[in-house]
Write an enzyme that holds these catalytic residues in place. Structure first.
Site, PDB file in Angstrom:
ATOM      1  N   CYS A  91       6.197 -48.402  28.541  1.00  0.00           N
ATOM      2  CA  CYS A  91       6.182 -49.233  29.743  1.00  0.00           C
ATOM      3  C   CYS A  91       6.658 -48.296  30.997  1.00  0.00           C
ATOM      4  O   CYS A  91       6.843 -46.748  30.785  1.00  0.00           O
ATOM      5  CB  CYS A  91       6.634 -50.514  29.865  1.00  0.00           C
ATOM      6  SG  CYS A  91       8.323 -50.645  29.413  1.00  0.00           S
ATOM      7  N   ALA A  92       7.202 -48.858  31.914  1.00  0.00           N
ATOM      8  CA  ALA A  92       7.599 -47.829  33.041  1.00  0.00           C
ATOM      9  C   ALA A  92       8.980 -47.044  32.548  1.00  0.00           C
ATOM     10  O   ALA A  92       9.371 -45.816  33.139  1.00  0.00           O
ATOM     11  CB  ALA A  92       8.021 -48.703  34.106  1.00  0.00           C
TER      12      ALA A  92
END
Length: 668
Positions: A27-28
Site C-alpha cells: 500500500c502507501a
C-alpha cells in the site's frame, strides 16, 4: 542492483522464504504479506533490517512498514523473490484463509465504511462550521448570529446544507453502493436500492416522530387493498440500509447461478432488486430501525447516566486495543446512528482523544530517543498522522514495539474520555479523529473539549516517562533511565557483583539451556552502525564475532559492558574485557590502527581492573587518527561466538556515551 536489493533479500529470508508467501502486495507505506505459516517469520531479525520501520499482523496479513519509498522496495522484493505481486483486493481475499468468522465479519464491516469516511468526515466539519454560523450569538454583532447579521454568510450557510444533506440524509445510498462494491455485485443496483430508501416520496425519517399515526395512515401509506405499507424514509439510518444491501447481494448471487445467461441481463436485476425493495419497506427497514435505535439508546443512556464517568473511563482505555483487533470499525455504525437519533454523538469524542493519546505517546518517545535517526523516520510522521486521526503507524510502528507508551496512551485517553463524557461534550458528527476534531463540536462545547484534549496529552506524556521505569511494561528498554543506571553502577565493583542484577542482566530459559541477557552500552558518543557496515571485511563479515560499531564524535572511550579487563594490546588500539556471564568483548579503536603503534591512544586501565560503563578505558585522538588516513570507527565485538546466542541493537543513529543501546544473549 536495486536500491533495496540487500534488504529485500534479507526480508525474504527472514519471512520464511518464497515457499512461505501465499501472496504479497503493498500500500502507501507497507508491504502486505499473506503467509502460509506466520510462526516462520523471524520478527526480531526483520525489525533489524535497515529499511524496516516496524511490523504488525492485521486482518490475516503480515504487514511490514517501509515508508514512502515502499514502491521501490516492492519492486526489488519481487525481483529477488521471483514472486509476482497481486492486487490489494486479491491479497485481502487470500488473507481471509487466516481469519476466523468474527474477523471476517469485522473486516467486511470495515471495508463497507472505509470508502464512506472521507464524505462523513468532511460532512462533520461542515456541520460544525454551520453550527458556528447559525447558532452562536456574538456580542460584537449585537448578540446576533453571523447568519442573522450577514446576507453573504447566510447564503454560505444555506448552500453548505446541500452537501451536508447529501452526505448524511442520503447515507443509505452510500452504504448500499459500498456493500455491492465490496461483495462484487452490480453497483448501480445498490445505488438504486439506496435511493428507494430516501426518496422524496417518503415521509422523511426526521419527521416521523412529529407525525401522528393517523396522519401516517391517511397520507403516508401504499394501499394494496387488503394490506398497507408505510411510506417511511430511512434518511441517515445505517442498519436498515445494511440489511437491505446484503439481501440484494445474496439474491443477485443466487439468481446469477440459476438464471440462464441469455436472459440474465433482464431477470437477475428484476428478481434481485424488486423483492429487496419490498422487503426493505415491509420488514428490514422497520426492524433495522428498531435495532439501530435500540443500540444507540443503550449507548446514549450509558453515556448520559450517573455512571457515565465509568463508561468514559473504560471505553477511553479500551478503544486502542479494539483498533488492534479491528473491532473499532463497529463504532462507525453506532456513531452514525447516534447522530441520526439524537443529532450528536458522545462516542466519537472519546475516539478522537484516543487518537490524540497515541500520537502524544509517540511524541514522548521521540524526546526520550532523540537522535535515533532510524526511529525518527517512523516516530515523526507517526505523531503527525495520529494527531490527524490515523493511529496505525503510531501504534504498530512505535507504541506496541515498546509496550509502555501504548499503556500510557490508554491511561491518558481513559482520563480524557471520562472528562469529555461527564461534561457532556458531544460532537455534531464524525470528524477528523485528532486535533482538528475540535471543529466537529458546537462552539459551546469548545472549552471542555479543549480541556479534555490537553488533559489527555499531558497525562499521556507524563505516564510515558513514568511507565518507562516499569520493567513489566517495557518490552525493549532497560527498567531504568541511563542517568539512573549511572547512579546505580559502582565504579570498580567486582565481576559477578558489579551492579544490581536488574541493571546488568536478566536470565531466561530457552528450553535448551540458560541464556543470560548481557546489557550493552555505548562506549563513545557518535553514530551507531551495524557491524556489516564497517569498512573492514574481518569485522563486517563477522570473522571476529558479532557486534556493532560507533563512528565517534568524542575522544573518550568507555567500557561497553560490566566486567574485567583481561588484555590491553601492546599497540594500545584494542582492549579485551570478560563479563560475569562469560562473554568475551573486544573494544577496537579505529580500523588498521595497529600500524600507528599506540601513538593516538592513551589507555587509562590495566589488566585485572574491574570496569563498568562509567569507566574511562582510553582517550583516542580522533584528529591524529584521521590525519594518518585511518578510519575512526570504534568496534565492540563479542569474540567467543560459541557462547553468544545473539547480539541485538535497540538503538541506531546518534547516541550518547554510556547510554544503553542493546543486549547480547549469552549461553551458559
Amino acid at each position: 542492483m536495486g536500491k533495496y536489493q540487500q534488504d529485500a533479500e534479507k526480508l525474504l529470508q527472514e519471512i520464511g522464504g518464497k515457499e512461505n508467501i501465499a501472496a504479497v502486495t503493498h500500500c502507501a507505506t507497507r508491504m502486505r504479506f499473506v503467509l502460509n505459516d506466520e510462526s516462520k517469520a523471524n520478527e526480531k531479525a526483520i525489525e533489524n533490517i535497515p529499511s524496516v520501520k516496524g511490523m504488525f499482523t492485521n486482518a490475516g496479513q503480515f504487514q511490514v512498514i517501509i515508508g514512502n519509498d515502499v514502491p521501490s522496495f516492492y519492486n526489488d522484493f519481487t525481483a529477488v523473490s521471483g514472486i509476482e505481486g497481486v492486487s490489494k483486493e486479491q491479497s485481502k481475499a487470500v488473507a481471509k484463509q487466516n481469519q476466523n468468522l468474527v474477523q471476517k465479519a469485522i473486516g467486511t464491516l470495515a471495508e463497507i465504511f472505509t470508502p464512506l469516511l472521507p464524505a462523513i468526515i468532511i460532512g462533520g466539519l461542515m456541520l460544525g462550521f454551520r453550527n458556528f454560523l447559525e447558532g452562536v450569538p456574538l456580542g460584537f454583532l449585537g448578540d446576533q448570529t453571523i447568519t442573522q447579521a450577514s446576507t453573504f454568510w447566510n447564503g454560505v450557510n444555506s448552500f453548505l446544507w446541500l452537501p451536508c444533506e447529501a452526505i448524511f440524509h442520503f447515507l443509505p445510498v452510500g452504504i448500499t453502493w459500498s456493500i455491492t462494491r465490496k461483495m462484487g455485485t452490480t453497483q448501480i443496483l445498490g445505488i438504486v436500492l439506496g435511493i428507494t430508501l430516501v426518496s422524496p416520496q417518503l415521509l422523511n425519517a426526521y419527521a416521523v416522530n412529529g407525525t401522528s399515526a393517523a396522519d401516517i395512515a391517511a397520507n403516508w401509506t401504499w394501499d394494496f387493498g387488503f394490506f398497507t405499507v408505510d411510506k417511511i424514509g430511512y434518511q441517515a439510518q445505517v442498519i436498515p440500509a445494511m440489511l437491505a444491501g446484503f439481501l440484494l447481494v445474496y439474491l443477485e448471487r443466487f439468481f446469477r447461478k440459476h438464471i440462464p445467461e441469455a436472459v440474465a441481463m433482464i431477470f437477475v436485476p428484476l428478481f434481485s432488486l424488486l423483492p429487496t425493495i419490498i422487503a426493505a419497506h415491509v420488514l428490514l427497514g422497520p426492524v433495522g430501525w428498531k435495532i439501530g435505535s435500540g443500540i444507540s439508546y443503550v449507548v446514549n443512556a450509558g453515556l448520559s447516566s450517573s455512571f457515565n464517568w465509568l463508561f468514559g473511563l473504560v471505553f477511553g482505555a479500551l478503544y486502542s486495543p479494539l483498533v488492534i483487533t479491528g473491532l473499532h470499525h463497529t463504532t462507525l455504525a453506532i456513531d452514525q446512528q447516534l447522530v441520526s437519533d439524537f443529532g450528536t454523538t458522545n462516542l466519537w469524542p472519546m475516539i478522537m482523544l484516543s487518537n490524540i493519546a497515541q500520537g502524544t505517546a509517540v511524541l514522548a518517545i521521540y524526546f526520550q530517543h532523540k537522535g535515533n535517526k532510524k526511529e525518527e523516520q517512523v516516530s515523526v510522521p507517526a505523531t503527525i498522522s495520529a494527531y490527524l486521526g490515523v493511529t496505525e503507524p503510531a501504534m504498530f510502528g512505535i507504541n506496541l514495539k515498546y509496550v509502555y507508551p501504548f499503556v500510557a496512551a490508554m491511561i491518558g485517553s481513559s482520563i480524557g474520555g471520562m472528562l469529555i463524557t461527564v461534561t457532556n461534550s458531544r460532537a455534531l458528527g464524525i470528524g477528523v479523529g485528532g486535533l482538528p476534531g475540535l471543529l466537529s463540536f458546537p462552539l459551546k462545547s469548545y472549552p471542555w473539549t479543549i480541556v479534555s484534549m490537553v488533559v489527555t496529552m499531558v497525562i499521556t506524556f507524563i505516564m510515558t516517562y513514568i511507565l518507562r521505569q516499569v520493567k513489566a511494561l517495557n518490552k525493549i528498554e532497560p527498567a531504568l533511565d541511563d542517568d539512573d543506571l549511572s547512579d546505580l553502577a559502582t565504579v570498580g565493583a567486582g565481576v559477578g557483583a558489579s551492579a544490581p542484577a536488574a541493571v546488568t542482566a536478566s536470565v531466561m530459559d530457552k528450553g535448551t539451556g540458560t541464556v543470560t541477557e548481557e546489557m550493552i552500552y555505548a562506549p563513545v558518543a557518535g553514530e551507531v552502525i551495524a557491524i556489516d557496515q564497517v569498512n573492514d571485511p574481518v569485522f563486517s563479515k563477522k570473522m571476529m564475532g558479532d557486534g556493532f560499531a560507533i563512528r565517534p564524535t568524542a575522544n573518550e572511550i568507555y567500557a561497553p559492558v560490566y566486567g574485567k579487563v583481561v588484555s590491553v594490546f601492546e599497540t594500545k588500539h584494542a582492549i579485551g574485557i570478560t563479563t560475569a556471564t562469560g562473554a568475551e568483548v573486544l573494544v577496537h579503536m579505529g580500523l588498521d590502527t595497529v600500524e600507528l603503534k599506540g601513538a593516538p591512544f592513551d589507555v587509562k586501565v590495566k589488566e585485572g581492573d574491574q570496569v563498568t560503563p562509567e569507566t574511562l578505558l582510553a582517550v583516542m585522538d580522533l584528529t591524529a587518527v584521521k590525519a594518518s588516513g585511518k578510519e575512526t570507527d570504534v568496534l565492540v565485538v563479542f569474540t567467543n561466538g560459541e557462547k553468544i546466542d545473539s547480539v541485538t541493537l535497540d538503538m541506531t543513529g546518534a547516541v550518547k556515551e554510556k547510554s544503553r543501546i542493546g543486549h547480547a544473549e549469552v549461553l551458559s
